[in-house]
Design a protein around this motif. Structure first.
Motif, PDB file in Angstrom:
ATOM      1  N   VAL A   1       0.850  -1.196   0.000  1.00 53.73           N
ATOM      2  CA  VAL A   1       0.000   0.000   0.000  1.00 53.73           C
ATOM      3  C   VAL A   1       0.882   1.242   0.000  1.00 53.73           C
ATOM      4  O   VAL A   1       0.618   2.203  -0.709  1.00 53.73           O
ATOM      5  CB  VAL A   1      -0.972  -0.006   1.201  1.00 53.73           C
ATOM      6  N   GLY A   2       1.951   1.194   0.788  1.00 51.84           N
ATOM      7  CA  GLY A   2       2.927   2.271   0.793  1.00 51.84           C
ATOM      8  C   GLY A   2       2.699   3.293   1.887  1.00 51.84           C
ATOM      9  O   GLY A   2       1.594   3.439   2.409  1.00 51.84           O
ATOM     10  N   PRO A   3       3.772   4.007   2.220  1.00 53.51           N
ATOM     11  CA  PRO A   3       3.675   5.048   3.247  1.00 53.51           C
ATOM     12  C   PRO A   3       2.794   6.193   2.752  1.00 53.51           C
ATOM     13  O   PRO A   3       2.736   6.466   1.564  1.00 53.51           O
ATOM     14  CB  PRO A   3       5.120   5.497   3.437  1.00 53.51           C
ATOM     15  N   GLY A   4       2.112   6.808   3.674  1.00 54.66           N
ATOM     16  CA  GLY A   4       1.211   7.892   3.310  1.00 54.66           C
ATOM     17  C   GLY A   4      -0.199   7.389   3.093  1.00 54.66           C
ATOM     18  O   GLY A   4      -1.152   7.995   3.556  1.00 54.66           O
ATOM     19  N   LEU A   5      -0.335   6.286   2.411  1.00 52.94           N
ATOM     20  CA  LEU A   5      -1.657   5.691   2.206  1.00 52.94           C
ATOM     21  C   LEU A   5      -1.948   4.635   3.266  1.00 52.94           C
ATOM     22  O   LEU A   5      -3.097   4.413   3.638  1.00 52.94           O
ATOM     23  CB  LEU A   5      -1.764   5.074   0.810  1.00 52.94           C
ATOM     24  N   ARG A   6      -0.888   4.021   3.729  1.00 58.51           N
ATOM     25  CA  ARG A   6      -1.045   2.983   4.753  1.00 58.51           C
ATOM     26  C   ARG A   6      -1.751   3.530   5.998  1.00 58.51           C
ATOM     27  O   ARG A   6      -2.612   2.879   6.569  1.00 58.51           O
ATOM     28  CB  ARG A   6       0.336   2.445   5.118  1.00 58.51           C
ATOM     29  N   GLU A   7      -1.393   4.749   6.389  1.00 58.84           N
ATOM     30  CA  GLU A   7      -1.933   5.322   7.628  1.00 58.84           C
ATOM     31  C   GLU A   7      -3.438   5.524   7.560  1.00 58.84           C
ATOM     32  O   GLU A   7      -4.150   5.205   8.511  1.00 58.84           O
ATOM     33  CB  GLU A   7      -1.225   6.650   7.949  1.00 58.84           C
ATOM     34  N   ILE A   8      -3.947   6.019   6.446  1.00 59.34           N
ATOM     35  CA  ILE A   8      -5.397   6.219   6.334  1.00 59.34           C
ATOM     36  C   ILE A   8      -6.111   4.870   6.335  1.00 59.34           C
ATOM     37  O   ILE A   8      -7.160   4.701   6.947  1.00 59.34           O
ATOM     38  CB  ILE A   8      -5.778   7.080   5.098  1.00 59.34           C
ATOM     39  N   LEU A   9      -5.512   3.887   5.686  1.00 56.18           N
ATOM     40  CA  LEU A   9      -6.079   2.533   5.661  1.00 56.18           C
ATOM     41  C   LEU A   9      -6.145   1.950   7.071  1.00 56.18           C
ATOM     42  O   LEU A   9      -7.167   1.383   7.464  1.00 56.18           O
ATOM     43  CB  LEU A   9      -5.232   1.646   4.749  1.00 56.18           C
ATOM     44  N   GLU A  10      -5.064   2.100   7.825  1.00 63.49           N
ATOM     45  CA  GLU A  10      -5.035   1.577   9.191  1.00 63.49           C
ATOM     46  C   GLU A  10      -6.076   2.271  10.074  1.00 63.49           C
ATOM     47  O   GLU A  10      -6.778   1.615  10.838  1.00 63.49           O
ATOM     48  CB  GLU A  10      -3.649   1.737   9.791  1.00 63.49           C
ATOM     49  N   HIS A  11      -6.174   3.583   9.968  1.00 67.29           N
ATOM     50  CA  HIS A  11      -7.132   4.314  10.792  1.00 67.29           C
ATOM     51  C   HIS A  11      -8.575   3.902  10.490  1.00 67.29           C
ATOM     52  O   HIS A  11      -9.350   3.638  11.403  1.00 67.29           O
ATOM     53  CB  HIS A  11      -6.986   5.825  10.571  1.00 67.29           C
TER      54      HIS A  11
END
Length: 66
Positions: free
Chosen positions: A16-26
């Motif tokens: 998914v990659g950094p930057g997008l991973r965080e929104i996915l996790e949240h």
């Protein structure tokens, strides 16, 4: 088995990659509302939806679904 599952999740999130991973996790893992996730991550309003869509697309591609 648990270690294997953890490794598979880590590989998928790396795709998914950094930057997008965080929104996915949240949103997907923690169940945070999209607007709350945007605020928490310091994102501009209404950008979370587009970012989440990109993240989910990358995740689907990783699993051969897209």
């Amino acid at each position: 088995k648990a270690r294997g599952a953890k490794d598979r999740i880590a590989r998928a999130l790396a795709e998914v990659g950094p930057g997008l991973r965080e929104i996915l996790e949240h949103v997907c893992f923690a169940g945070t509302a999209l607007d709350a996730a945007e605020r928490s991550l310091g994102l501009p309003r209404r950008s979370g939806k587009a970012m989440l869509k990109l993240a989910l697309g990358r995740l689907a591609r990783h699993y051969g679904l897209g």
